[in-house]
Design an enzyme around this catalytic site. Structure first.
Site, short mmCIF file in Angstrom:
data_model
loop_
_atom_site.label_atom_id
_atom_site.label_comp_id
_atom_site.label_asym_id
_atom_site.label_seq_id
_atom_site.Cartn_x
_atom_site.Cartn_y
_atom_site.Cartn_z
N GLU A 25 0.69 -0.98 0.30
CA GLU A 25 0.26 0.56 -0.23
C GLU A 25 0.99 1.46 0.37
OE1 GLU A 25 -4.15 -0.07 1.86
OE2 GLU A 25 -2.65 -2.11 3.19
N SER A 155 -6.72 -2.49 1.27
CA SER A 155 -6.67 -1.78 -0.20
C SER A 155 -7.47 -2.57 -0.46
CB SER A 155 -5.55 -0.92 -0.42
OG SER A 155 -5.15 0.28 0.86
N TYR A 221 -9.36 4.06 -5.31
CA TYR A 221 -8.10 5.07 -5.48
C TYR A 221 -8.28 6.03 -6.38
CZ TYR A 221 -6.89 2.64 -1.32
OH TYR A 221 -6.71 2.29 0.21
N ARG A 259 -10.80 2.87 11.26
CA ARG A 259 -12.06 3.32 10.82
C ARG A 259 -12.63 1.09 10.71
NH1 ARG A 259 -10.15 3.27 5.13
NH2 ARG A 259 -11.14 1.63 4.84
N ASP A 261 -15.32 -1.33 8.72
CA ASP A 261 -15.61 -1.18 7.57
C ASP A 261 -16.82 -2.62 7.67
OD1 ASP A 261 -13.75 0.16 6.24
OD2 ASP A 261 -12.68 -0.84 5.24
N GLU A 274 -13.35 -6.11 9.10
CA GLU A 274 -12.14 -5.41 9.41
C GLU A 274 -12.01 -4.08 9.65
OE1 GLU A 274 -9.41 -4.35 6.58
OE2 GLU A 274 -10.67 -5.31 4.71
N ASN A 276 -9.49 -0.80 10.17
CA ASN A 276 -8.38 0.35 9.21
C ASN A 276 -7.16 0.87 10.64
OD1 ASN A 276 -8.25 -0.97 6.26
ND2 ASN A 276 -9.82 -0.24 7.66
N GLY A 280 -6.79 5.14 5.19
CA GLY A 280 -6.18 5.90 4.00
C GLY A 280 -6.78 8.06 4.75
#
Length: 316
Positions: A25, A155, A221, A259, A261, A274, A276, A280
């Site tokens: 990443e 990602s 992205y 974060r 998800d 998951e 994070n 990002g």
């Protein structure tokens, strides 16, 4: 230099914005790091970029860093697997985000899901594919359609959706390009949502609507036509999702910011995917979008995250 800028420089000292690294990443991290660095410098913080952990070690040995804003993504050269956090604890340098345990558990999708299962927190059915095990047998026991993913990547790296047995081998071959265990997970059909965490607060959820069929790396992205609907749910449902996200975040020992998800099926049930621990901070990123709904702009968000390192120093 204004009085405000001088106060900010004295408050935070010398800040290393840790970006880049050598994980899968890297490019996303470089983009995130540039944005964070620009924001902190504009706010008067004495911040400078450091690319990767080896370069940081040299600075730590030279005594030129007072705290770290970690925006490395991923594992094995990224800053989300606990290795960086252990290094900084050894040097007594505060860092944004979770500590060793929280980072390591959140990075490992298998262990984080096992923790959630033990606490009765909803997550999609899964199994781990280990060397020598019968691939088709494991997949059939789980049931199609399913997802194949590396256990310790982010990602959407190395992820495939598999709808029929003849596509399974190629999906596994892709995931095997990345180190660590492989995860087979039941595919949840529904809406993809994410919940940012800032301190002890769950931010408004975001429902992600890609132009294509899936929210993959390109949609995350590159594409400019992905829709981000915030809040992603009606008020009561959003509050319940926020409670689930906070519980999941705390369950794996995370702190500071992050974060979570989630997939929400057609019946309205939420399934944790998951956590994070260094999300990002690009133009497409989700935590800044959610924070803006509460009137927290990007500059203030970066400062709030950095301020958490002051509390870490003050803690016994």
């Amino acid at each position: 230099m204004t009085a405000h800028s001088q106060d900010v420089r004295q408050l935070f000292g010398r800040v290393a914005v840790l970006l880049g690294g050598s994980s899968s990443e890297r490019e996303v991290s470089l983009d995130s790091g540039r944005n964070v660095l620009e924001s902190l410098v504009a706010a008067g913080v004495d911040a400078r970029p450091i690319d990767g952990v080896p370069a940081l070690i040299k600075e730590l040995q030279a005594g030129t860093v007072d705290r770290v804003f970690n925006i490395l993504h991923g594992s094995r050269g990224g800053g989300e697997d606990g290795v960086l956090q252990g290094l900084l604890e050894a040097y007594g340098i505060p860092c944004t985000g979770s500590d060793v345990l929280g980072s390591a558990l959140a990075m490992d999708k298998v262990r984080s899901k096992q923790v959630w299962q033990s606490l009765g927190l909803s997550t999609a059915e899964f199994c781990v594919l280990r060397p020598g095990e019968d691939l088709q047998e494991k997949a059939e026991a789980l049931g199609y359609p399913l997802i194949v993913k590396p256990a310790c990547e982010g990602s959407s790296v190395g992820i495939s959706r598999v709808f029929k047995p003849e596509d399974l081998a190629a999906a596994v071959a892709l995931a095997k390009r990345y180190p660590g265990e492989l995860l087979l997970e039941r595919l949840i059909v529904g809406d993809e949502l994410t919940v940012g965490i800032l301190g002890e607060q769950a931010l408004p959820s975001i429902r992600i609507v890609p132009a294509g069929e899936y929210y993959d790396y390109h949609a995350k992205y590159v594409a400019e036509d992905t829709q981000y609907i915030c809040p992603g749910l009606r008020q009561q449902d959003d509050a319940e999702l926020g409670e689930l996200a906070l519980a999941a975040f705390r369950a794996v020992g995370c702190r500071g910011w992050g974060r979570v998800d989630v997939m929400r099926d057609r019946s309205g049930r939420n399934y944790l995917l998951e956590v994070n621990t260094a999300p990002g901070m690009t133009s497409h990123s989700l935590v800044p979008k959610a924070a803006s709904q509460l009137g927290i702009d990007f500059s203030e968000l970066c400062l709030r995250i950095l301020r958490q390192t002051l509390a870490a120093v003050a803690a016994p």
